[in-house]
Design an enzyme around this catalytic site. Structure first.
Site, PDB file in Angstrom:
ATOM      1  N   ASP A   2      -6.957   4.265  -4.645  1.00  0.00           N
ATOM      2  CA  ASP A   2      -7.663   4.092  -3.356  1.00  0.00           C
ATOM      3  C   ASP A   2      -8.291   5.464  -3.092  1.00  0.00           C
ATOM      4  OD1 ASP A   2      -7.978   2.206  -0.892  1.00  0.00           O
ATOM      5  OD2 ASP A   2      -7.349   4.067   0.027  1.00  0.00           O
TER       6      ASP A   2
ATOM      7  N   LYS B  16       0.867  -1.179   0.000  1.00  0.00           N
ATOM      8  CA  LYS B  16       0.000   0.000   0.000  1.00  0.00           C
ATOM      9  C   LYS B  16       0.899   1.224   0.000  1.00  0.00           C
ATOM     10  CE  LYS B  16      -4.407   1.021   0.083  1.00  0.00           C
ATOM     11  NZ  LYS B  16      -5.575   0.292  -0.429  1.00  0.00           N
TER      12      LYS B  16
HETATM   13  P1  NDP Z   1     -13.002   7.687  -2.962  1.00  0.00           P
HETATM   14  O1  NDP Z   1     -11.926   8.681  -2.733  1.00  0.00           O
HETATM   15  O2  NDP Z   1     -13.524   7.490  -4.322  1.00  0.00           O
HETATM   16  O3  NDP Z   1     -14.232   7.968  -1.987  1.00  0.00           O
HETATM   17  C1  NDP Z   1     -14.073   8.012  -0.599  1.00  0.00           C
HETATM   18  C2  NDP Z   1     -15.400   8.385   0.019  1.00  0.00           C
HETATM   19  O4  NDP Z   1     -15.306   8.235   1.436  1.00  0.00           O
HETATM   20  C3  NDP Z   1     -15.763   9.833  -0.220  1.00  0.00           C
HETATM   21  O5  NDP Z   1     -17.162   9.964  -0.215  1.00  0.00           O
HETATM   22  C4  NDP Z   1     -15.145  10.526   0.990  1.00  0.00           C
HETATM   23  O6  NDP Z   1     -15.742  11.773   1.317  1.00  0.00           O
HETATM   24  C5  NDP Z   1     -15.427   9.517   2.070  1.00  0.00           C
HETATM   25  N1  NDP Z   1     -14.406   9.649   3.111  1.00  0.00           N
HETATM   26  C6  NDP Z   1     -13.075   9.627   2.962  1.00  0.00           C
HETATM   27  N2  NDP Z   1     -12.462   9.826   4.134  1.00  0.00           N
HETATM   28  C7  NDP Z   1     -13.434   9.977   5.032  1.00  0.00           C
HETATM   29  C8  NDP Z   1     -13.442  10.215   6.428  1.00  0.00           C
HETATM   30  N3  NDP Z   1     -12.301  10.330   7.128  1.00  0.00           N
HETATM   31  N4  NDP Z   1     -14.658  10.285   7.035  1.00  0.00           N
HETATM   32  C9  NDP Z   1     -15.818  10.160   6.345  1.00  0.00           C
HETATM   33  N5  NDP Z   1     -15.868   9.950   5.009  1.00  0.00           N
HETATM   34  C10 NDP Z   1     -14.701   9.854   4.379  1.00  0.00           C
HETATM   35  O7  NDP Z   1     -12.389   6.314  -2.377  1.00  0.00           O
HETATM   36  P2  NDP Z   1     -12.875   4.821  -2.655  1.00  0.00           P
HETATM   37  O8  NDP Z   1     -14.335   4.784  -2.874  1.00  0.00           O
HETATM   38  O9  NDP Z   1     -11.962   4.239  -3.650  1.00  0.00           O
HETATM   39  O10 NDP Z   1     -12.510   4.129  -1.260  1.00  0.00           O
HETATM   40  C11 NDP Z   1     -13.454   3.990  -0.182  1.00  0.00           C
HETATM   41  C12 NDP Z   1     -13.015   2.881   0.748  1.00  0.00           C
HETATM   42  O11 NDP Z   1     -12.948   1.642   0.008  1.00  0.00           O
HETATM   43  C13 NDP Z   1     -11.644   3.055   1.390  1.00  0.00           C
HETATM   44  O12 NDP Z   1     -11.663   2.471   2.681  1.00  0.00           O
HETATM   45  C14 NDP Z   1     -10.743   2.222   0.494  1.00  0.00           C
HETATM   46  O13 NDP Z   1      -9.558   1.798   1.147  1.00  0.00           O
HETATM   47  C15 NDP Z   1     -11.662   1.048   0.184  1.00  0.00           C
HETATM   48  N6  NDP Z   1     -11.314   0.262  -0.982  1.00  0.00           N
HETATM   49  C16 NDP Z   1     -11.242   0.840  -2.217  1.00  0.00           C
HETATM   50  C17 NDP Z   1     -10.932   0.075  -3.325  1.00  0.00           C
HETATM   51  C18 NDP Z   1     -10.955   0.637  -4.694  1.00  0.00           C
HETATM   52  O14 NDP Z   1     -10.871  -0.151  -5.642  1.00  0.00           O
HETATM   53  N7  NDP Z   1     -11.077   1.932  -4.902  1.00  0.00           N
HETATM   54  C19 NDP Z   1     -10.610  -1.361  -3.194  1.00  0.00           C
HETATM   55  C20 NDP Z   1     -10.808  -1.879  -1.865  1.00  0.00           C
HETATM   56  C21 NDP Z   1     -11.126  -1.086  -0.816  1.00  0.00           C
HETATM   57  P3  NDP Z   1     -15.007  13.137   0.959  1.00  0.00           P
HETATM   58  O15 NDP Z   1     -15.302  13.369  -0.495  1.00  0.00           O
HETATM   59  O16 NDP Z   1     -15.600  14.146   1.865  1.00  0.00           O
HETATM   60  O17 NDP Z   1     -13.544  12.916   1.216  1.00  0.00           O
END
Ligand code: NDP
Length: 453
Positions: A166, A126
């Site tokens: 991510d 990571k």
């Molecule tokens: P994005 O950046 O596309 O979206 C993240 C979302 O989560 C946004 O809505 C963001 O809101 C919100 N968010 C981020 N940080 C926080 C926080 N501290 N508190 C509340 N809301 C928060 O990321 P992904 O959708 O790619 O990732 C989401 C999760 O899925 C993560 O845990 C990631 O590790 C996991 N994941 C992702 C994969 C992928 O393929 N993308 C694969 C496996 C797991 P805001 O816009 O306000 O920041």
């Protein structure tokens, strides 16, 4: 806590003080591996878990960049190469102001088990930076990505380490990172996944994590002869994982009533349909706006700001059958878990990584609900990244149907591995043990074969 786990955690804490997320991830896995060590002492004497806990390599570097006004900023870049026993290092890059060594080590550690569960040959890693892409212009993001890759390029490669996206790293960032790698190394190669379709990307990669988490929930429901049809679902986040989770739930006949970002959440009692989802995708991906704007367009919905300092998150306090936490780590604490159970939630499929605190996990397990930890439920993303690597090596793209069929097959197989290992080690229905043990055994056997490294 068993004596083995207590002793191990004391040692890991002493070595990694202040790394609370990393310690949390290790403790959750250690409880499961204690059962394996009892049955197979050879893993214990080879100290396999103790070796997996220590990263093979940690790279930390300076990332200087200039904003549109000419001011210089300095961020910190990281790559944690955790374990390469079963394949080249593989895992996403996160750009978020909260990024630090503890968060990336927890994510890299989880990734080792997750990648093993996919049955594809991928080690765990990571990386990322404390850079915040929010509010930055495209040019600023490009200059940051180029500077980040100026250092990272010497540590990665298609047979060494293949990063992906991510939080905060989507198609735009992968494009800038790939472009800079290509320029520096003068080679067009599958060094990153999540690439654009016209330059080596795979169909279904953007959808894969969200779709996979819903496929996993469906598999769990099948064990109770049920489907998602007519089920009310809570989804958190509104980024990549959340968007495609909602898309697949709608396709399978479920009703999604919530979405969120780091400022607050919306509750739509009529359900988020295809048209509303398209609005969210446009809002978050193109206009890069806030979820609050949803209620300006859809007046029946309600927006509630969320303060992370509060002792519970009201998003998790609505009547529902299923929950798909898809935002970030520790977004469900013990009180949230209690609220969810009281409101009828009996399926939890984690799209995010470690969204539930240890106290919340314990409550789900004690209640005997269908609870899938992230390393199993969200493995669809890295699985399709693995398929993207295969297509890059063959220089042959697969159709949408072919990739989706493989994704479904992989999620089914991960589900089966979890169920079988939970049964075999005396904890039927416990997907946490099933996933940890299933992921561990393959890596452990490879490490035993390869000698003391
Ligand atoms: P994005 O950046 O596309 O979206 C993240 C979302 O989560 C946004 O809505 C963001 O809101 C919100 N968010 C981020 N940080 C926080 C926080 N501290 N508190 C509340 N809301 C928060 O990321 P992904 O959708 O790619 O990732 C989401 C999760 O899925 C993560 O845990 C990631 O590790 C996991 N994941 C992702 C994969 C992928 O393929 N993308 C694969 C496996 C797991 P805001 O816009 O306000 O920041």
């Amino acid at each position: 806590m068993s004596e083995f786990v207590a002793n191990l955690m004391a040692e890991v804490k002493a070595k990694n003080p202040n790394e609370k997320e990393f310690l949390q991830a290790v403790e959750e896995v250690a409880e499961s591996i204690a059962i394996v060590y009892e049955r197979y002492p050879e893993y214990r004497s080879a100290k396999i878990l103790e070796r997996i806990i220590e990263p093979e390599r940690v790279i930390m570097f300076r990332v200087p960049w200039q904003d549109d006004q000419g001011e210089i900023h300095i961020n910190r870049g990281f790559r944690i190469q955790m374990n390469s026993a079963i394949g080249p290092y593989k895992g996403g890059l996160r750009f978020h102001p909260s990024v630090n060594l503890s968060i990336l080590k927890f994510l890299a550690f989880e990734q080792v088990f997750k990648n093993s569960l996919t049955s594809l040959p991928m080690g765990g890693a990571k990386g990322g930076s404390d850079f915040d892409p929010k509010g930055k212009s495209d040019n600023e993001v490009m200059r940051f990505c180029q500077s980040f890759m100026n250092e990272l390029n010497r540590h990665i490669g298609p047979n060494t380490d293949v990063p992906a996206g991510d939080i905060g790293v989507g198609g735009r960032e992968i494009g800038f990172l790939f472009g800079q790698y290509k320029k520096l190394r003068n080679e067009f190669t599958g060094v990153l996944t999540g690439k654009g379709l016209s330059w080596g990307g795979s169909l279904i990669r953007p959808e894969a994590t969200g779709y996979g988490s819903v496929y996993f929930a469906s598999e769990m429901l099948t064990t109770r002869n049920q489907t998602l049809q007519g089920k009310t679902c809570l989804v958190s986040g509104s980024g990549n994982v959340a968007q495609y989770t909602v898309e697949k739930i709608i396709a399978l006949g479920g009703k999604v009533v919530t979405l969120s970002d780091s400022s607050g959440y919306i509750y739509d009692d009529q359900g988020i349909n295809r048209e509303k989802l398209d609005f969210v995708i446009q809002l978050k991906n193109i206009r890069r706006g806030r979820i609050q704007e949803y209620v300006e367009k859809y007046k029946n919905a309600v927006y509630t700001p969320v303060n992370p300092a509060d002792d519970f998150n009201p998003l998790w306090n609505h009547k529902a059958d299923c929950a798909f936490p898809s935002a970030t780590q520790n977004e469900i604490n013990g009180k949230d878990a209690k609220n969810m159970l009281r409101n009828g939630v009996y399926v939890v499929s984690e799209g995010a990584n470690m969204p539930t605190s240890l106290e919340g996990v314990k409550q789900f397990l004690d209640a005997g609900i269908l609870y899938a930890p992230g390393k199993a439920a969200n493995a669809g993303g890295v699985a399709v990244s693995g398929l993207e690597m295969s297509q890059n090596s063959m220089r042959l793209p697969w159709t949408r149907e072919e990739v989706d069929a493989r994704l479904q097959m992989i999620m089914k197989s991960i589900h089966k591995t979890c169920v079988e290992n939970a049964d075999k080690f005396g904890t039927p229905g416990n997907y946490v043990n099933g996933a940890n043990i299933g992921g561990f055994l393959k890596v452990a056997n490879a490490m035993m074969d390869q000698g003391l490294l």
